[in-house]
Design a protein around this motif. Structure first.
Motif, PDB file in Angstrom:
ATOM      1  N   ASN A   1      16.999  40.452 -46.108  1.00 23.59           N
ATOM      2  CA  ASN A   1      16.012  41.078 -45.422  1.00 23.59           C
ATOM      3  C   ASN A   1      15.866  40.637 -44.059  1.00 23.59           C
ATOM      4  N   ALA A   2      16.033  41.080 -43.364  1.00 23.76           N
ATOM      5  CA  ALA A   2      16.068  40.989 -41.924  1.00 23.76           C
ATOM      6  C   ALA A   2      14.508  41.011 -41.526  1.00 23.76           C
ATOM      7  N   THR A   3      13.515  40.136 -41.858  1.00 24.72           N
ATOM      8  CA  THR A   3      12.068  40.457 -41.746  1.00 24.72           C
ATOM      9  C   THR A   3      11.205  38.962 -41.759  1.00 24.72           C
ATOM     10  N   PRO A   4      10.353  38.592 -41.111  1.00 26.18           N
ATOM     11  CA  PRO A   4      10.137  37.118 -41.035  1.00 26.18           C
ATOM     12  C   PRO A   4       9.092  36.965 -42.083  1.00 26.18           C
ATOM     13  N   ALA A   5       9.257  37.681 -43.290  1.00 22.88           N
ATOM     14  CA  ALA A   5       8.166  37.727 -44.457  1.00 22.88           C
ATOM     15  C   ALA A   5       8.808  36.137 -45.302  1.00 22.88           C
TER      16      ALA A   5
ATOM     17  N   MET B   1      24.518  31.927 -41.770  1.00 15.86           N
ATOM     18  CA  MET B   1      24.362  32.503 -40.304  1.00 15.86           C
ATOM     19  C   MET B   1      23.718  31.741 -39.558  1.00 15.86           C
ATOM     20  N   LEU B   2      22.804  31.004 -39.712  1.00 16.82           N
ATOM     21  CA  LEU B   2      21.486  30.392 -38.015  1.00 16.82           C
ATOM     22  C   LEU B   2      23.016  29.507 -37.591  1.00 16.82           C
ATOM     23  N   LEU B   3      23.928  28.255 -38.278  1.00 17.12           N
ATOM     24  CA  LEU B   3      24.566  27.816 -37.895  1.00 17.12           C
ATOM     25  C   LEU B   3      26.240  28.833 -37.372  1.00 17.12           C
TER      26      LEU B   3
ATOM     27  N   ASN C   1      20.546  32.309 -48.053  1.00 13.46           N
ATOM     28  CA  ASN C   1      19.555  32.025 -47.043  1.00 13.46           C
ATOM     29  C   ASN C   1      20.338  31.871 -45.379  1.00 13.46           C
ATOM     30  N   GLY C   2      19.266  31.712 -44.191  1.00 18.45           N
ATOM     31  CA  GLY C   2      20.112  32.342 -43.616  1.00 18.45           C
ATOM     32  C   GLY C   2      21.124  31.358 -42.823  1.00 18.45           C
ATOM     33  N   LEU C   3      20.923  30.036 -42.908  1.00 17.03           N
ATOM     34  CA  LEU C   3      21.066  28.876 -42.324  1.00 17.03           C
ATOM     35  C   LEU C   3      22.305  29.403 -42.218  1.00 17.03           C
TER      36      LEU C   3
ATOM     37  N   ALA D   1      14.450  50.308 -44.435  1.00 20.42           N
ATOM     38  CA  ALA D   1      13.123  50.023 -44.753  1.00 20.42           C
ATOM     39  C   ALA D   1      12.502  48.803 -44.359  1.00 20.42           C
ATOM     40  N   ASN D   2      11.756  49.156 -43.384  1.00 18.77           N
ATOM     41  CA  ASN D   2      10.717  48.837 -42.639  1.00 18.77           C
ATOM     42  C   ASN D   2       9.415  49.504 -42.978  1.00 18.77           C
ATOM     43  N   ARG D   3       8.207  48.139 -42.428  1.00 20.68           N
ATOM     44  CA  ARG D   3       6.866  48.866 -42.950  1.00 20.68           C
ATOM     45  C   ARG D   3       6.704  49.814 -42.633  1.00 20.68           C
ATOM     46  N   THR D   4       6.634  50.048 -40.729  1.00 16.05           N
ATOM     47  CA  THR D   4       6.370  50.807 -39.876  1.00 16.05           C
ATOM     48  C   THR D   4       7.967  51.817 -39.830  1.00 16.05           C
ATOM     49  N   ALA D   5       6.951  53.160 -40.490  1.00 16.18           N
ATOM     50  CA  ALA D   5       8.752  54.318 -40.102  1.00 16.18           C
ATOM     51  C   ALA D   5       9.016  54.658 -39.331  1.00 16.18           C
ATOM     52  N   VAL D   6       8.292  54.854 -37.767  1.00 16.21           N
ATOM     53  CA  VAL D   6       9.375  54.924 -37.151  1.00 16.21           C
ATOM     54  C   VAL D   6      10.098  54.289 -36.594  1.00 16.21           C
ATOM     55  N   ARG D   7       9.826  53.196 -36.724  1.00 12.96           N
ATOM     56  CA  ARG D   7      10.716  52.158 -35.837  1.00 12.96           C
ATOM     57  C   ARG D   7      11.294  51.859 -36.605  1.00 12.96           C
ATOM     58  N   ALA D   8      12.032  52.364 -38.327  1.00 13.29           N
ATOM     59  CA  ALA D   8      12.865  52.061 -38.953  1.00 13.29           C
ATOM     60  C   ALA D   8      13.802  53.302 -38.870  1.00 13.29           C
TER      61      ALA D   8
ATOM     62  N   GLY E   1      13.253  45.910 -42.605  1.00 15.03           N
ATOM     63  CA  GLY E   1      13.115  45.213 -41.202  1.00 15.03           C
ATOM     64  C   GLY E   1      14.231  46.481 -39.995  1.00 15.03           C
ATOM     65  N   ALA E   2      13.395  46.006 -38.842  1.00 13.63           N
ATOM     66  CA  ALA E   2      13.750  47.428 -38.461  1.00 13.63           C
ATOM     67  C   ALA E   2      14.300  46.569 -37.029  1.00 13.63           C
ATOM     68  N   GLY E   3      13.417  45.449 -37.101  1.00 11.00           N
ATOM     69  CA  GLY E   3      14.394  44.431 -35.843  1.00 11.00           C
ATOM     70  C   GLY E   3      15.699  44.289 -35.265  1.00 11.00           C
ATOM     71  N   GLY E   4      15.334  43.045 -34.140  1.00  7.16           N
ATOM     72  CA  GLY E   4      16.982  42.926 -33.516  1.00  7.16           C
ATOM     73  C   GLY E   4      17.476  42.074 -34.442  1.00  7.16           C
ATOM     74  N   ALA E   5      16.623  41.592 -35.226  1.00  8.95           N
ATOM     75  CA  ALA E   5      18.407  41.421 -36.727  1.00  8.95           C
ATOM     76  C   ALA E   5      18.359  41.653 -37.288  1.00  8.95           C
ATOM     77  N   ALA E   6      17.026  43.299 -37.537  1.00  6.45           N
ATOM     78  CA  ALA E   6      18.002  44.348 -38.632  1.00  6.45           C
ATOM     79  C   ALA E   6      19.043  45.258 -37.838  1.00  6.45           C
TER      80      ALA E   6
ATOM     81  N   ASP F   1      18.780  36.540 -47.220  1.00  7.50           N
ATOM     82  CA  ASP F   1      17.727  36.577 -46.878  1.00  7.50           C
ATOM     83  C   ASP F   1      17.920  35.685 -45.280  1.00  7.50           C
ATOM     84  N   LEU F   2      17.594  36.076 -44.350  1.00  5.74           N
ATOM     85  CA  LEU F   2      17.993  35.947 -43.195  1.00  5.74           C
ATOM     86  C   LEU F   2      16.751  34.914 -42.811  1.00  5.74           C
ATOM     87  N   VAL F   3      16.004  34.424 -43.287  1.00  7.86           N
ATOM     88  CA  VAL F   3      14.737  33.033 -43.579  1.00  7.86           C
ATOM     89  C   VAL F   3      15.543  32.004 -43.624  1.00  7.86           C
TER      90      VAL F   3
HETATM   91  N1  LIG Z   1      19.367  33.724 -39.836  1.00 10.38           N
HETATM   92  C1  LIG Z   1      19.739  33.801 -38.925  1.00 10.38           C
HETATM   93  O1  LIG Z   1      20.207  33.245 -38.290  1.00 10.38           O
HETATM   94  C2  LIG Z   1      18.714  34.257 -37.552  1.00 10.38           C
HETATM   95  C3  LIG Z   1      19.062  35.551 -36.842  1.00 10.38           C
HETATM   96  C4  LIG Z   1      18.103  36.683 -36.249  1.00 10.38           C
HETATM   97  C5  LIG Z   1      16.585  36.629 -37.196  1.00 10.38           C
HETATM   98  N2  LIG Z   1      16.493  35.580 -37.784  1.00 10.38           N
HETATM   99  C6  LIG Z   1      15.174  36.093 -38.768  1.00 10.38           C
HETATM  100  O2  LIG Z   1      14.851  37.519 -38.702  1.00 10.38           O
HETATM  101  C7  LIG Z   1      13.396  37.242 -38.984  1.00 10.38           C
HETATM  102  C8  LIG Z   1      13.458  38.772 -38.085  1.00 10.38           C
HETATM  103  O3  LIG Z   1      14.315  38.968 -36.453  1.00 10.38           O
HETATM  104  P1  LIG Z   1      13.835  39.781 -35.729  1.00 10.38           P
HETATM  105  O4  LIG Z   1      14.356  39.412 -33.955  1.00 10.38           O
HETATM  106  O5  LIG Z   1      14.545  41.075 -35.787  1.00 10.38           O
HETATM  107  O6  LIG Z   1      12.672  40.189 -35.552  1.00 10.38           O
HETATM  108  P2  LIG Z   1      11.197  41.299 -35.060  1.00 10.38           P
HETATM  109  O7  LIG Z   1      12.595  41.933 -33.545  1.00 10.38           O
HETATM  110  O8  LIG Z   1       9.990  41.510 -34.484  1.00 10.38           O
HETATM  111  O9  LIG Z   1      11.568  41.813 -36.295  1.00 10.38           O
HETATM  112  C9  LIG Z   1      10.867  42.223 -36.851  1.00 10.38           C
HETATM  113  C10 LIG Z   1      10.881  42.966 -38.887  1.00 10.38           C
HETATM  114  O10 LIG Z   1      10.905  42.701 -39.813  1.00 10.38           O
HETATM  115  C11 LIG Z   1       9.318  43.233 -39.774  1.00 10.38           C
HETATM  116  N3  LIG Z   1       7.867  42.296 -40.589  1.00 10.38           N
HETATM  117  C12 LIG Z   1       7.716  42.026 -39.862  1.00 10.38           C
HETATM  118  N4  LIG Z   1       6.218  40.614 -40.226  1.00 10.38           N
HETATM  119  C13 LIG Z   1       6.972  42.047 -41.598  1.00 10.38           C
HETATM  120  C14 LIG Z   1       6.269  41.910 -43.286  1.00 10.38           C
HETATM  121  N5  LIG Z   1       4.990  40.043 -42.643  1.00 10.38           N
HETATM  122  N6  LIG Z   1       6.362  42.615 -44.289  1.00 10.38           N
HETATM  123  C15 LIG Z   1       7.415  43.013 -44.230  1.00 10.38           C
HETATM  124  N7  LIG Z   1       7.976  43.516 -42.420  1.00 10.38           N
HETATM  125  C16 LIG Z   1       7.856  42.329 -41.871  1.00 10.38           C
HETATM  126  C17 LIG Z   1       9.079  44.293 -38.785  1.00 10.38           C
HETATM  127  O11 LIG Z   1       8.354  44.953 -39.338  1.00 10.38           O
HETATM  128  P3  LIG Z   1       7.083  46.307 -38.116  1.00 10.38           P
HETATM  129  O12 LIG Z   1       7.729  46.853 -37.679  1.00 10.38           O
HETATM  130  O13 LIG Z   1       6.613  46.670 -39.128  1.00 10.38           O
HETATM  131  O14 LIG Z   1       7.229  45.409 -37.643  1.00 10.38           O
HETATM  132  C18 LIG Z   1      10.279  44.094 -37.983  1.00 10.38           C
HETATM  133  O15 LIG Z   1      11.115  45.418 -38.862  1.00 10.38           O
HETATM  134  C19 LIG Z   1      13.183  36.288 -38.327  1.00 10.38           C
HETATM  135  O16 LIG Z   1      12.961  35.736 -39.916  1.00 10.38           O
HETATM  136  C20 LIG Z   1      13.974  35.951 -37.868  1.00 10.38           C
HETATM  137  O17 LIG Z   1      13.878  33.978 -38.055  1.00 10.38           O
HETATM  138  C21 LIG Z   1      17.003  35.012 -38.930  1.00 10.38           C
END
Ligand SMILES: NC(=O)c1ccc[n+]([C@@H]2O[C@H](COP(=O)([O-])OP(=O)(O)OC[C@H]3O[C@@H](n4cnc5c(N)ncnc54)[C@H](OP(=O)(O)O)[C@@H]3O)[C@@H](O)[C@H]2O)c1
Length: 491
Positions: A405-409, A460-462, A456-458, A368-375, A346-351, A433-435
């Protein structure tokens, strides 16, 4: 302000029983929705009035105004007259009732020393001018005026709060319906409302506060916390923070703020006046909100992302408690990562928050992220060396001491896919798994099948929630109550 628990039950016996339970929990009043009774009779009214009348509102709403069952006009009239004669504290009649009948109720109620509430329920959003005009019309006919109107945005709710503040010398209730309108309910005491209608035996209106929450915000010092995002998918944060507020008896509520991007800045600037003391920020606003803060803490500044906002006397400070949550949960799992190889998917905010923590722990990190430029952009954001690979390469480039895993997958409601090829698990020691919803995600289930440990991510969430709570309130977070609420939400 009185907190009235709304009771909508099929029989008078059940209504009485439910009402007694709500009064025992601390409600000041109950509202008997006579229109919810299967066959409402004068006998039902007598029974309810003699049991609890002085602490009850009798309401018989027509179907056009949101009533549960159709009672014909004449029968409704006869029942309302009877309610006005009986020792109820208040009787609620609709503004749309014909003028002669309404005057009859008002006269009878006055002679029996009870207050007539004249109410109106809009079926569609209306302008503040229109709502104000109708509220004035209700007040002209009854001792108390009540208006409920659907509210679609936080701005509309804030306009209702202003309208209520203008009417604070009157006896009234002004309710914004729907999730966005919850703000009007949270600030009911502050805006001088006569009655807060809260959930008694079941929710009877969209956005109604639960009885515990309504009782907490009975004080004029009530404050608001909430989660800011769009769209607001199902997060456990409301359950966790509601449980925390209840456990430490603070006069606050935690509300959803589904705000359009164009309105973020104006929302943040008006939030203080709406007694919003703190916010969690979620997708897609963590970065955008960071740019709107007066001050950022160290992690929020390093990540240019905010998940917690503390508002105090017009000053907005942004924090990132995801880093704290992840770091603390690693410690509680006993994971020591100095010199260990970690793959972050994953390459979003959580990653970004996860990579930040892992680098500080001394781990060797690859993304590793499915969209390379974001990674690539994520890797470039760090001064330290961070590896980059395509998800398909993950098995070959192992072994990994930790896979995050820092993606919502794998999130409930989404397709049960893995964010990396399953074969990577053959060369992985631990999966994080952050999920957290479902508790056993597809990735964790696959790991378990191979005998690979994981979490799982519970936790961390707490942990991040606990730190947010402490930043907002200055009180230690009631961790066990928060954990119980999270487990219940996850069950
Ligand atoms: N447990 C906790 O406390 C906690 C805290 C923060 C976040 N989280 C969880 O972490 C996850 C990511 O959050 P975020 O804020 O980083 O989200 P975000 O900024 O939207 O980033 C999502 C990332 O996941 C990738 N992605 C989305 N769907 C995917 C799929 N089906 N298969 C593979 N890669 C996929 C995206 O790839 P692309 O760049 O290709 O779109 C992007 O890199 C969420 O599920 C969120 O609920 C949990």
């Amino acid at each position: 302000m009185h907190v009235a628990a709304v009771i909508a039950a099929g029989t008078a016996g059940e209504a009485e029983q439910q009402a007694r339970a709500c009064l025992r929990r601390g409600a000041d009043l109950v509202e008997f929705r006579i229109d919810a009774l299967r066959h409402p009779t004068a006998g039902d009214l007598k029974r309810l009035a003699s049991a609890l009348g002085p602490r009850a509102i009798a309401t018989l709403r027509s179907p056009a105004q949101g009533g549960f069952r159709g009672v014909d006009r004449d029968a409704r009239h006869a029942l309302l007259l009877e309610a006005c004669r009986l020792p109820f504290r208040y009787v609620d009649a609709e503004l749309t009732t014909d003028a002669e009948r309404l005057a009859e109720y008002a006269k009878l109620a006055k002679s029996r020393a009870k207050d007539l509430i004249v109410s109106h329920h809009f079926s569609a959003p209306a302008s503040p001018e229109e709502v104000g005009g109708i509220l004035d019309a209700c007040l002209a006919q009854g001792r108390v005026g009540k208006v409920a109107v659907p509210v679609a945005t936080v701005e509309e709710a804030a306009a209702l709060v202003d309208l209520a503040r203008d009417r604070s010398s009157s006896r009234f209730a002004l309710v914004g319906m729907g999730a966005a309108g919850m703000l009007t309910r949270a600030l009911a005491a502050d805006t001088g409302q006569e009655i807060q209608y809260a959930t008694g035996n079941r929710e009877t209106a969209a956005g109604q506060l639960g009885l515990d929450a309504a009782l907490r915000v009975r004080s004029k010092d009530a404050f608001v916390l909430g989660i800011l995002g769009r769209p607001l998918g199902h997060s456990f944060s409301p359950e966790i923070h509601e449980a925390a507020l209840q456990a430490v008896h603070l006069p606050g509520v935690y509300l959803p703020f589904d705000v359009a991007e164009a309105s973020l800045e104006s929302f943040l600037s008006t939030a203080d006046g709406l007694h919003v003391r703190g916010l969690n920020v979620t997708i897609p606003y963590k970065e955008k909100v960071a740019g709107l803060m007066d001050e950022l803490d160290g992690d929020a500044e390093a990540l240019e992302a905010v998940n917690t906002v503390v508002l105090h006397e017009g000053w907005a400070k942004g924090h990132n408690t995801d880093t704290y949550g992840f770091r603390t949960s690693l410690r509680s799992l006993g994971l020591r990562l100095g010199g260990r190889r970690v793959l972050v998917v994953g390459a979003g905010g959580a990653a970004k928050a996860v990579v930040h923590v892992l680098l500080r722990e001394g781990a060797e990190v690859a993304v590793a992220n499915r969209t390379a430029v974001r990674a690539e952009a994520l890797v470039d954001a760090f001064d330290d060396d961070v590896g980059l690979l395509a998800p398909e390469e993950a098995p070959r480039k192992g072994p990994w001491d930790l896979l995050v895993n820092a993606t919502p997958a794998g999130t409930a409601g989404m397709e049960a896919v893995l964010p990396v090829p399953e074969a990577v698990l053959d060369r992985t020691a631990f999966v994080y798994d952050l999920v957290y919803n479902p508790p056993e995600t597809p990735l964790l289930a696959a790991a378990k099948r191979r005998g690979v440990r994981g979490t799982n991510g519970l936790e961390m969430l707490l942990q991040q929630a606990a730190q947010s709570f402490e930043l907002w309130t200055g009180k230690s977070a009631p961790y066990e109550a928060m954990r119980r609420a999270a487990w219940e939400a996850a069950a």
